[in-house]
Write an enzyme that holds these catalytic residues in place. Structure first.
Site, PDB file in Angstrom:
ATOM      1  N   ARG A 229     -13.862   9.717 -22.163  1.00 33.73           N
ATOM      2  CA  ARG A 229     -15.278   8.858 -22.433  1.00 33.73           C
ATOM      3  C   ARG A 229     -15.065   7.926 -21.299  1.00 33.73           C
ATOM      4  O   ARG A 229     -13.971   7.423 -20.868  1.00 33.73           O
ATOM      5  CB  ARG A 229     -15.209   8.113 -23.594  1.00 33.73           C
ATOM      6  CG  ARG A 229     -15.529   8.740 -25.022  1.00 33.73           C
ATOM      7  CD  ARG A 229     -16.865   9.384 -24.776  1.00 33.73           C
ATOM      8  NE  ARG A 229     -17.223  10.074 -26.168  1.00 33.73           N
ATOM      9  CZ  ARG A 229     -17.363  11.521 -26.086  1.00 33.73           C
ATOM     10  NH1 ARG A 229     -17.130  12.051 -25.144  1.00 33.73           N
ATOM     11  NH2 ARG A 229     -17.717  12.309 -27.529  1.00 33.73           N
ATOM     12  N   HIS A 277     -21.088  16.352 -18.172  1.00 33.65           N
ATOM     13  CA  HIS A 277     -20.507  16.114 -19.386  1.00 33.65           C
ATOM     14  C   HIS A 277     -20.453  17.787 -19.890  1.00 33.65           C
ATOM     15  O   HIS A 277     -21.187  18.015 -21.057  1.00 33.65           O
ATOM     16  CB  HIS A 277     -21.550  15.456 -20.242  1.00 33.65           C
ATOM     17  CG  HIS A 277     -20.727  14.889 -21.758  1.00 33.65           C
ATOM     18  ND1 HIS A 277     -20.608  13.697 -22.067  1.00 33.65           N
ATOM     19  CD2 HIS A 277     -19.854  15.668 -22.555  1.00 33.65           C
ATOM     20  CE1 HIS A 277     -19.736  13.760 -23.133  1.00 33.65           C
ATOM     21  NE2 HIS A 277     -19.316  14.803 -23.258  1.00 33.65           N
TER      22      HIS A 277
HETATM   23  N1  LIG Z   1     -16.169  15.758 -22.252  1.00 34.08           N
HETATM   24  C1  LIG Z   1     -16.175  16.513 -23.409  1.00 34.08           C
HETATM   25  O1  LIG Z   1     -17.153  17.549 -23.131  1.00 34.08           O
HETATM   26  C2  LIG Z   1     -15.556  16.028 -24.424  1.00 34.08           C
HETATM   27  C3  LIG Z   1     -15.689  16.929 -25.420  1.00 34.08           C
HETATM   28  C4  LIG Z   1     -15.039  16.752 -26.671  1.00 34.08           C
HETATM   29  C5  LIG Z   1     -14.268  15.613 -26.705  1.00 34.08           C
HETATM   30  N2  LIG Z   1     -14.343  14.690 -25.851  1.00 34.08           N
HETATM   31  C6  LIG Z   1     -13.542  13.195 -25.970  1.00 34.08           C
HETATM   32  O2  LIG Z   1     -12.179  13.668 -25.940  1.00 34.08           O
HETATM   33  C7  LIG Z   1     -11.200  12.811 -26.815  1.00 34.08           C
HETATM   34  C8  LIG Z   1     -10.087  13.033 -27.318  1.00 34.08           C
HETATM   35  O3  LIG Z   1     -10.318  14.070 -28.159  1.00 34.08           O
HETATM   36  P1  LIG Z   1      -9.393  14.643 -29.267  1.00 34.08           P
HETATM   37  O4  LIG Z   1      -9.803  15.566 -30.111  1.00 34.08           O
HETATM   38  O5  LIG Z   1      -8.022  15.212 -28.287  1.00 34.08           O
HETATM   39  O6  LIG Z   1      -8.992  13.176 -30.038  1.00 34.08           O
HETATM   40  P2  LIG Z   1      -7.594  12.896 -30.782  1.00 34.08           P
HETATM   41  O7  LIG Z   1      -7.028  14.312 -31.563  1.00 34.08           O
HETATM   42  O8  LIG Z   1      -7.932  11.839 -31.799  1.00 34.08           O
HETATM   43  O9  LIG Z   1      -6.536  12.392 -30.120  1.00 34.08           O
HETATM   44  C9  LIG Z   1      -6.520  11.034 -29.278  1.00 34.08           C
HETATM   45  C10 LIG Z   1      -5.187  11.024 -28.339  1.00 34.08           C
HETATM   46  O10 LIG Z   1      -5.195   9.513 -27.885  1.00 34.08           O
HETATM   47  C11 LIG Z   1      -4.261   8.964 -28.512  1.00 34.08           C
HETATM   48  N3  LIG Z   1      -4.632   7.467 -28.347  1.00 34.08           N
HETATM   49  C12 LIG Z   1      -5.492   6.944 -28.927  1.00 34.08           C
HETATM   50  N4  LIG Z   1      -5.882   5.548 -28.838  1.00 34.08           N
HETATM   51  C13 LIG Z   1      -4.678   5.146 -28.138  1.00 34.08           C
HETATM   52  C14 LIG Z   1      -4.231   4.289 -27.558  1.00 34.08           C
HETATM   53  N5  LIG Z   1      -4.688   3.064 -27.946  1.00 34.08           N
HETATM   54  N6  LIG Z   1      -3.064   4.025 -26.711  1.00 34.08           N
HETATM   55  C15 LIG Z   1      -2.563   5.309 -26.618  1.00 34.08           C
HETATM   56  N7  LIG Z   1      -2.802   6.392 -27.087  1.00 34.08           N
HETATM   57  C16 LIG Z   1      -3.893   6.581 -27.851  1.00 34.08           C
HETATM   58  C17 LIG Z   1      -3.633   9.379 -29.859  1.00 34.08           C
HETATM   59  O11 LIG Z   1      -2.568   9.009 -29.882  1.00 34.08           O
HETATM   60  P3  LIG Z   1      -1.832   9.559 -31.329  1.00 34.08           P
HETATM   61  O12 LIG Z   1      -1.466  10.974 -31.110  1.00 34.08           O
HETATM   62  O13 LIG Z   1      -0.479   8.693 -31.081  1.00 34.08           O
HETATM   63  O14 LIG Z   1      -3.068   9.176 -32.328  1.00 34.08           O
HETATM   64  C18 LIG Z   1      -4.058  10.932 -29.680  1.00 34.08           C
HETATM   65  O15 LIG Z   1      -2.857  11.516 -28.821  1.00 34.08           O
HETATM   66  C19 LIG Z   1     -12.516  12.404 -27.737  1.00 34.08           C
HETATM   67  O16 LIG Z   1     -12.642  11.150 -28.417  1.00 34.08           O
HETATM   68  C20 LIG Z   1     -13.912  12.610 -27.145  1.00 34.08           C
HETATM   69  O17 LIG Z   1     -14.297  11.192 -26.778  1.00 34.08           O
HETATM   70  C21 LIG Z   1     -14.928  14.997 -24.665  1.00 34.08           C
END
Ligand SMILES: NC(=O)c1ccc[n+]([C@@H]2O[C@H](COP(=O)([O-])OP(=O)(O)OC[C@H]3O[C@@H](n4cnc5c(N)ncnc54)[C@H](OP(=O)(O)O)[C@@H]3O)[C@@H](O)[C@H]2O)c1
Length: 314
Positions: A229, A277
């Site tokens: 993001r 995106h």
């Molecule tokens: N560009 C695109 O096409 C696209 C598509 C899909 C998603 N996305 C984006 O990708 C993001 C990640 O997706 P995901 O499914 O992997 O999310 P997720 O499973 O919720 O994983 C988030 C990761 O970030 C870490 N994190 C969150 N807040 C943090 C902080 N304050 N400090 C340090 N680490 C932190 C979490 O730590 P923990 O493991 O300790 O909880 C986890 O490892 C989504 O939120 C979305 O915005 C983009």
């Protein structure tokens, strides 16, 4: 018994049609209807809704609503819309999405590792100039965020020979990946990575996490990929870092305003690759299967999905 689940969204009619078709193709015992097609009784009794950028006022009509299933992995817009309610949020968790994202991460990391931006520029200037190729095992990739997407991408990079370091909020143990947490952990990953990949969710805690101060910790001449993001990264600070060559190149897939306005200076920045995106588009049929399975598990066994933590915001 057949369960009727309202679909609350602000999609276009054709997007609505496509989603309804995919969602209703999974389990004949789960019928997904647009909110407007529910009877008064169905509206009154619905405990679950499937949502995609819902209007909060539409959700208010569902008085018995306990939780919503998002069609997106990112829920940063949904969480504020539900503030002040008791409604829980399940976000999309889909192994196909993680695979698609890891394809994109591997593609663009390899592109940066093999100096893709430099050779594209040289071609534009008709310059035939070879540069040394670093060893892949001496190339460090830092993955910020080791969730569903980040951990899959990190493993994929390690399997392809990169040295991979990851950073997350809680401690993680992942084979072949050195993991870090906390402020000091972030500093280490920033200072040692040749290529940084951002896969952190947008939350109040990650807002402008990569600000001027943090970007100044990045290894001299490293490149950066943001597939998560835009709010995580200060684009003005990045632009300054690119101009001074402290940062070599940035691949950006996400922006505060999308589509990125045509007059935006990032378009013309030779040190930036702009993607619309597209790093991990949702696959409607696999996403629908995940969403309906979550709903039917709750319906049949009463098992709650993993809800988004209100304080964490993801
Ligand atoms: N560009 C695109 O096409 C696209 C598509 C899909 C998603 N996305 C984006 O990708 C993001 C990640 O997706 P995901 O499914 O992997 O999310 P997720 O499973 O919720 O994983 C988030 C990761 O970030 C870490 N994190 C969150 N807040 C943090 C902080 N304050 N400090 C340090 N680490 C932190 C979490 O730590 P923990 O493991 O300790 O909880 C986890 O490892 C989504 O939120 C979305 O915005 C983009």
């Amino acid at each position: 018994v057949i369960i009727t689940v309202p679909f609350v969204h602000s999609l276009t009619p054709s997007q609505e049609d496509q989603w309804l078709e995919a969602l209703n193709n999974i389990d004949p015992l789960c019928r997904v209807l647009p909110l407007r097609d529910l009877s008064a009784l169905q509206t009154q009794n619905a405990k679950i809704a499937i949502v995609a950028n819902p209007d909060p006022n539409d959700l208010k009509a569902l008085r018995a609503l306990e939780w919503v299933q998002s069609l997106w992995a990112g829920v940063e817009k949904l969480m504020p819309a539900l503030a002040g309610t008791q409604i829980e949020v399940a976000r999309l968790i889909d192994a196909r999405l993680a695979q698609t994202m890891s394809d994109a991460v591997l593609t663009w990391v390899l592109h940066l590792y093999r100096d893709g931006p430099l050779y594209l520029q040289q071609q534009r200037d008709a310059i035939w100039q070879q540069w040394p190729v670093a060893r892949i095992e001496d190339t460090t990739v830092g993955v910020l965020g080791l969730g569903e997407l980040g951990s899959t991408a990190a493993k994929r990079l390690a399997a392809n020979g990169f040295r991979v370091h990851g950073w997350s909020r809680s401690h993680k143990q992942l084979e072949a990946i050195t993991t870090h947490t906390g402020e000091a952990g972030l500093s280490s990953v920033l200072s040692m990575s040749d290529i940084l990949v951002v896969l952190l969710p947008a939350t109040p805690h990650t807002h402008a996490l990569l600000n001027a101060q943090r970007l100044s910790e990045v290894k001299q001449g490293a490149s950066l990929i943001n597939f998560a993001r835009a709010s995580v990264l200060d684009h003005d600070a990045l632009t300054r870092g690119l101009a001074s060559r402290a940062i070599k190149h940035a691949v950006l897939d996400v922006f505060d305003v999308e589509p990125l306005p045509s007059h935006h200076p990032l378009w013309a920045n030779p040190n930036v690759t702009i993607l619309p995106h597209i790093s991990a588009p949702t696959d409607k049929s696999s996403a629908s299967a995940c969403v309906i399975k979550t709903i039917m598990d709750y319906q049949k066994h009463g098992s709650n999905p993993l809800f988004v933590g209100r304080e964490q915001g993801y």
